[in-house]
Scaffold this motif. Structure first.
Motif, short mmCIF file in Angstrom:
data_model
loop_
_atom_site.label_atom_id
_atom_site.label_comp_id
_atom_site.label_asym_id
_atom_site.label_seq_id
_atom_site.Cartn_x
_atom_site.Cartn_y
_atom_site.Cartn_z
N MET A 555 0.80 -1.22 0.00
CA MET A 555 0.00 0.00 0.00
C MET A 555 0.84 1.27 0.00
SD MET A 555 -2.98 -1.20 2.67
CE MET A 555 -4.02 0.24 2.40
N ASP A 556 2.16 1.14 -0.13
CA ASP A 556 2.99 2.34 -0.15
C ASP A 556 2.71 3.21 -1.38
OD1 ASP A 556 4.00 0.03 -1.35
OD2 ASP A 556 6.04 0.77 -1.38
N SER A 557 2.07 2.63 -2.39
CA SER A 557 1.70 3.43 -3.56
C SER A 557 0.63 4.46 -3.22
CB SER A 557 1.20 2.52 -4.68
OG SER A 557 0.06 1.78 -4.26
N PHE A 558 -0.04 4.29 -2.08
CA PHE A 558 -1.05 5.27 -1.66
C PHE A 558 -0.41 6.55 -1.11
CE2 PHE A 558 -4.59 1.95 -0.56
CZ PHE A 558 -4.59 1.54 -1.88
N PHE A 559 0.85 6.45 -0.65
CA PHE A 559 1.46 7.59 0.04
C PHE A 559 1.46 8.87 -0.81
CE2 PHE A 559 4.33 4.59 2.78
CZ PHE A 559 3.21 4.22 3.51
N PRO A 560 1.95 8.81 -2.04
CA PRO A 560 2.01 10.06 -2.80
C PRO A 560 0.68 10.50 -3.41
CG PRO A 560 2.90 8.27 -4.10
CD PRO A 560 2.58 7.69 -2.76
N THR A 561 -0.33 9.63 -3.38
CA THR A 561 -1.60 9.97 -4.01
C THR A 561 -2.60 10.51 -3.00
OG1 THR A 561 -2.22 7.63 -3.85
CG2 THR A 561 -1.27 8.40 -5.94
N ILE A 562 -3.07 9.65 -2.09
CA ILE A 562 -4.06 10.13 -1.11
C ILE A 562 -3.39 10.64 0.17
CG2 ILE A 562 -5.91 8.69 -2.00
CD1 ILE A 562 -5.40 6.74 0.29
N LEU A 579 11.86 9.78 -4.85
CA LEU A 579 11.27 8.57 -5.40
C LEU A 579 9.80 8.77 -5.72
CD1 LEU A 579 12.86 5.89 -3.04
CD2 LEU A 579 13.71 6.75 -5.23
N MET A 580 9.30 7.96 -6.62
CA MET A 580 7.90 8.08 -7.04
C MET A 580 6.95 7.74 -5.88
SD MET A 580 6.02 6.33 -10.31
CE MET A 580 6.18 4.65 -9.68
N LEU A 581 7.37 6.79 -5.03
CA LEU A 581 6.52 6.38 -3.92
C LEU A 581 7.01 6.99 -2.61
CD1 LEU A 581 5.94 2.60 -4.75
CD2 LEU A 581 4.61 4.60 -5.45
N ALA A 582 7.31 8.28 -2.64
CA ALA A 582 7.83 8.96 -1.45
C ALA A 582 6.79 8.99 -0.34
CB ALA A 582 8.25 10.38 -1.82
N TYR A 583 7.29 9.03 0.88
CA TYR A 583 6.44 9.09 2.08
C TYR A 583 5.88 10.52 2.21
CZ TYR A 583 5.17 7.93 6.93
OH TYR A 583 4.48 7.66 8.10
N ARG A 584 4.58 10.68 2.02
CA ARG A 584 3.97 12.00 2.00
C ARG A 584 2.92 12.15 3.10
NH1 ARG A 584 7.69 14.75 -0.71
NH2 ARG A 584 7.98 14.00 -2.85
N GLU A 585 3.10 13.16 3.93
CA GLU A 585 2.13 13.50 4.95
C GLU A 585 1.45 14.82 4.57
OE1 GLU A 585 3.28 12.51 9.15
OE2 GLU A 585 5.28 12.65 8.28
N SER A 586 0.20 14.96 4.97
CA SER A 586 -0.54 16.15 4.61
C SER A 586 -1.67 16.38 5.61
CB SER A 586 -1.13 16.01 3.20
OG SER A 586 -2.06 17.04 2.92
N LYS A 587 -1.98 17.64 5.82
CA LYS A 587 -3.10 18.00 6.69
C LYS A 587 -4.41 17.47 6.13
CE LYS A 587 -5.07 22.00 9.09
NZ LYS A 587 -4.97 23.47 9.29
N GLU A 588 -4.48 17.33 4.80
CA GLU A 588 -5.69 16.81 4.16
C GLU A 588 -5.55 15.34 3.80
OE1 GLU A 588 -3.98 19.51 2.61
OE2 GLU A 588 -5.03 20.97 3.87
N GLY A 589 -4.53 14.67 4.33
CA GLY A 589 -4.28 13.28 3.99
C GLY A 589 -5.47 12.39 4.34
N GLN A 590 -5.57 11.28 3.59
CA GLN A 590 -6.71 10.37 3.76
C GLN A 590 -6.36 9.15 4.59
OE1 GLN A 590 -8.70 9.78 0.06
NE2 GLN A 590 -10.27 8.43 0.89
N ILE A 591 -5.10 8.75 4.58
CA ILE A 591 -4.67 7.55 5.31
C ILE A 591 -4.46 7.88 6.78
CG2 ILE A 591 -2.90 5.76 5.51
CD1 ILE A 591 -2.17 6.38 2.57
N LEU A 592 -5.02 7.09 7.65
CA LEU A 592 -4.69 7.16 9.08
C LEU A 592 -3.58 6.14 9.33
CD1 LEU A 592 -8.18 7.56 10.80
CD2 LEU A 592 -6.37 9.27 10.60
N HIS A 593 -2.37 6.63 9.37
CA HIS A 593 -1.19 5.78 9.57
C HIS A 593 -0.75 5.98 11.01
CE1 HIS A 593 2.85 4.13 9.05
NE2 HIS A 593 2.50 3.72 7.85
N LEU A 594 -1.10 5.04 11.88
CA LEU A 594 -1.07 5.27 13.32
C LEU A 594 0.11 4.64 14.02
CD1 LEU A 594 -4.91 4.86 13.83
CD2 LEU A 594 -3.60 6.98 13.70
#
Length: 924
Positions: A555-562, A579-594
């Motif tokens: 599911m790391d492909s979700f990081f740069p998209t949602i 990298l294309m699949l970089a670890y991306r955090e955002s205030k509007e992010g959709q994933i709850l990575h806890l």
């Protein structure tokens, strides 16, 4: 010397602050400050010097110069009298209304103990916490109709009688309901069940209770993740939750549960100032003191301060204010700091004379303070949690705090106002009824117009007292609730809209299979979720929840998209930025990575899965985890999720006893479907192929957010072993897939004749390829034909069978034949059932299988090895299935026993190294 400890009397670094080793830019000025402090101590004494130092620390924090905060403060109120706000309510009416609630709460529990009933209950918790609730309900807690959306209140489980009593006075409940307390099926009035559950249970009372809390430790952590989810909805633009606040009422004894303190740092890190804990510090567990030799309030203060929370202590009532103002030498504060909780509890189980001698008498200076006081006056010194002005001041301070969650530590007495046989007694938690004298004294303290004759007529059935909606006390309470947005507690589960569901196109790719590519069912699911996320309607309502294993699950492909949700965004450059699949955090992010936090993940799952009720916004959590760390680790929280009527998907990835190759005992799941079967809210599937997953997910979404939504949780096990995912068979009976089993591949008699011996092989999940392997072995090596059924859900087959069994209760109706019986009836030969789980999973359907039934399973602890070796060890691989089928035929006299024995030797079933069933590799 290296390795030596620094003696306590030597100078060391400031706790959690700046070390003394920093270079001194102006040593002369520093010495002047130190000399000034020495002079203050010599001239004014330690007490004055301590006061000045505390004020300097306070000012230092105000000026943000980076000195640490104290982890504990004096055992006095955080809000001093000079900063207390004016109490805005009608003190007389609120006090008198509390008396009505107190009486009816206690009497409801008492009446439930009459001969022939005796169902238990708890009187003392609410008695000690009444002021804490009533101040909130009259002035702070906003209902569902408030313009801001309303607050979420986690009511302490054992205090539920108080909420029922208030609802009775509000006209929401009747006497018939109160008399059905803890008699949820047997209390029938006029042909209708009128009853109340023991504790806050939304499952039992879905229009009233919103959050189940009585399993200790669940309330605190769920409240934290509820507050986080409120912010998540707001930051993603799905709902304005800026005016909604989460209040959690907890017990001091409950805070010993690891879950109660385990997520405090998350609330502070995410600056959840929309969260307030109110801890009822009555100093008692169920059996005795929480910290008899210490101070639980001081301990909790240090924990919460250390975790970054705003701490407000409500220790003493207003009667102490003058005494503390006179305490110029700090003698009284010193007593308050040093008296252990066990003594505080004992004081309130005695009288004023006892308190004079054993508290004030410990120091001549404090004894002198009260020498002119009567014992009655001393006895009237209240704890802070019983003073509505002090509680109001604390609540207001909490609501004014920004950037931090708040905890209010309220000093109370368990059993307060109930009389000397209850207040502060070790046994008070188990005390559920009054003597006649206790009833009379309680009535007198509350000043209620109930006569002795009414109490004496039947001491087991003292009357409730409700003066009606026109009474000024009740009218006042009703007006307050109307102004604050409606009654509480209240749950509204039918207000969220249904969502437009994706059509065939979204599922088409997965249903086509993987062609020649070998992929695991986990990866097939991930591909489907990608397509669902692209859907303009349902996509934004999906909440992927991952406990730090996204890469394992593909599911790391979700990081740069949602992107990953973080209320602070991403203020650093990730190491994989290019990298294309970089670890991306955002205030509007959709994933709850806890993080590595399954308990917190389930709490987030619950918050998201009940958003349809708490917010009127339907969300679908997709919580994916190592299946071993689901029901086994967090079963109590998943039970509470069912109680809270959660809707969502649980994805048990890396499932199976033998499929997570090499990981070993702690990771190898051979029983999660069994554990899931104990939770009636959970529908469990063990799919073998991608097209099965597509139909299961589609049906689940329809049941959760379609036109007729249900309160249902889907648990789907998925594997990390790659194999070719076939295209959906033409003419597939989807209903059979969803019911639990379907004929996947009928055996062929080609080359054998129509009279060939036959067996039925039932397999689920990753075991289906083994059954197909066994089908080939049986035909090619022994001339036996096998029919293959893919069992998508042993659990659902069992539930269907149990439901069919209920026909004996309705003898006038036509009996219903269980689905598994329908599928197998008339099919020749014995039935062999296998999965990558223990025998008991397959044994669930034994009762309804016509004919001979045999199971193979992976019982016992898992271990590290190859998949093929592990399957051979447990005798669940293709050759083992084939040999078991031969022995089953031999038992029926349809196959030669010696040939069956020879087959076992031929395939070397006793040699794990000879196993060949299964592929290598496959992280996802």
């Amino acid at each position: 010397m290296k390795g030596q400890r620094v003696p306590r009397d030597e100078v060391g670094p400031i706790y959690n602050g700046l070390p003394t080793q920093l270079p001194d830019a102006d040593s002369e000025e520093t010495q002047e400050w130190l000399d000034s402090l020495d002079g203050l101590i010599d001239a004014a004494g330690q007490h004055r010097a301590r006061y000045v130092m505390l004020k300097l620390l306070e000012r230092s924090r105000e000026r943000a110069i980076g000195v640490p905060s104290l982890t504990a403060t004096d055992h006095v109120n955080t809000v001093p009298p000079s900063l207390e706000p004016e109490f805005p309510g009608d003190e007389r009416l609120e006090r008198e209304f509390r008396k009505l609630v107190r009486w009816n709460a206690a009497i409801m529990v008492h009446r439930a103990q009459k001969p022939g009933i005796g169902v238990g209950g708890h009187i003392s918790t609410y008695a000690g916490a009444a002021t804490l609730y009533e101040v909130g309900l009259n002035h702070f807690f906003r209902g569902k109709d408030h313009p801001g959306g309303g607050d979420q209140i986690y009511f302490q489980g054992h205090a539920s009688p108080g909420m029922y009593a208030r609802a009775y006075l509000e006209g929401r409940l009747a006497e018939a309901d109160l008399d059905g307390f803890r008699q949820e099926h047997s209390h029938v009035v006029d042909g209708k069940v009128r009853a109340l559950p023991s504790y806050p249970h939304p499952h039992q009372m879905p229009d009233f209770w919103e959050f189940p809390t009585v399993s200790m430790g669940i309330g605190p952590i769920n409240a934290i993740y509820q507050a986080q989810f409120n912010r998540y909805l707001h930051n993603r633009g799905l709902k304005d939750t800026s005016q909604q606040h989460v209040w959690a009422f907890l017990g001091d004894g409950e805070m010993d549960e690891p879950e109660s303190r385990g997520a405090l740092q998350l609330a502070a890190t995410e600056e959840l100032d929309n969260l307030t804990f109110v801890i009822n510090c009555n100093l008692q567990r169920l059996d005795g003191p929480v910290r008899g030799n210490g101070s639980i309030m001081s301990e909790l203060e240090s924990y919460f301060r250390g975790a970054g929370w705003n701490v407000i202590k409500v220790v003493w009532g207003r009667e102490w204010d003058d005494l503390l103002a006179q305490d110029t030498e700090g003698a009284l504060v010193n007593l308050m700091n040093t008296v252990p909780d066990g003594d505080y509890q004992t004081f309130k189980a005695n009288n004023g004379a006892y308190v004079r001698e054993h508290f004030f008498g410990r120091d001549p200076r404090t004894a002198k303070m009260v020498e002119d006081w009567s014992d009655e006056q001393i006895w009237g010194l209240k704890r802070g949690g019983h003073d509505y002005r002090k509680v109001y001041a604390a609540y207001q301070r909490a609501m004014q705090t920004s950037g931090q969650p708040t905890v209010i530590l309220a000093h109370t007495i368990k059993g307060y106002f109930l009389g000397k046989h209850f207040e502060g007694r070790n046994a008070t938690h188990q005390m559920k009824k009054f003597t006649l004298d206790d009833l009379k004294q309680f009535r007198d303290r509350l000043d209620l117009p109930i006569s002795d004759s009414q109490l004496e007529a039947d001491p087991y059935q003292p009357p409730y007292f409700n003066p009606g909606a026109e009474d000024e006390r009740v009218k006042y309470a009703l007006d307050r609730r109307q102004e604050l947005g409606g009654f509480l507690p209240e749950r509204r589960g039918n207000v969220s809209p249904s969502l437009p569901l994706p059509g065939d196109k979204t599922y088409a790719s997965v249903r086509k299979g993987s062609g020649k590519q070998e992929i695991a069912t986990t990866m097939a699911w991930v591909r489907l979720v990608k397509d669902l996320l692209r859907d303009k309607e349902i996509g934004k309502h999906l909440v992927p929840i991952i406990p730090d294993e996204a890469r394992t699950f593909g599911m790391d492909s979700f990081f740069p998209t949602i992107k990953i949700y973080n209320p602070h965004g991403q203020n650093y450059t990730p190491v994989d930025n290019d990298l294309m699949l970089a670890y991306r955090e955002s205030k509007e992010g959709q994933i709850l990575h806890l993080g590595i936090n399954e308990t917190g993940s389930v709490a987030a799952f619950t918050a998201a899965g009940t958003s349809y009720a708490t917010h009127g916004v339907p969300m679908v959590p997709l919580y994916i985890f190592y299946s071993m760390f689901g029901f086994q680790r967090t079963g109590d929280f998943l039970w509470a999720a069912g109680d809270q009527l959660t809707r969502g998907f649980l994805l048990g990835a890396t499932a199976g006893r033998t499929t997570l190759t090499g990981e070993g005992t702690q990771h190898m799941d051979g029983h999660s479907p069994l554990l899931a079967s104990t939770n009636d809210a959970v529908v469990t599937y063990d799919p073998a192929y991608a097209y099965e997953i597509a139909h299961i997910m589609r049906k689940g979404l329809d049941r959760m957010v379609g036109e007729n939504p249900e309160n249902v949780i889907y648990y789907m096990t998925m594997y990390n072993e790659p194999y070719v995912q076939p295209a959906e068979p033409e003419g597939l009976n989807v209903d059979d897939v969803l019911k639990g089993m379907y004929l996947l591949k009928e055996g062929s008699t080609d080359g054998l004749g129509e009279d060939a011996r036959r067996v039925q092989l039932l397999a689920s999940g990753v075991a289906v390829p083994w059954a197909l392997e066994a089908q080939e072995l049986l035909k090619n090596d022994f001339g036996v034909v096998a029919d293959i059924f893919s069992v998508t859900s042993w659990n659902e087959l069992r539930r269907d069978g149990l439901k069919a069994n209920e026909a004996w209760l309705r003898p006038d109706e036509e009996p219903v034949k269980p689905f598994v019986t329908q599928q197998l009836e008339g099919r020749p030969g014995p039935v062999i059932a296998v999965s990558d789980y223990m025998h008991a999973v397959q044994d669930q359907i034994r009762e309804w299988v016509p004919g001979d039934f045999h199971t193979l399973g992976a019982d016992g602890f898992g271990f590290s090895d190859t998949r093929a070796a592990a399957r051979r060890y447990y005798h669940i691989d293709g050759p083992s299935i084939a040999v078991r089928a031969l022995h089953a035929l031999a038992d029926r006299g349809e196959f030669d026993r010696d040939r069956a024995r020879e087959a076992a030797q031929r395939y070397r079933l006793d040699d794990p190294s000879a196993g060949t069933s299964g592929n290598a590799g496959g992280d996802a």
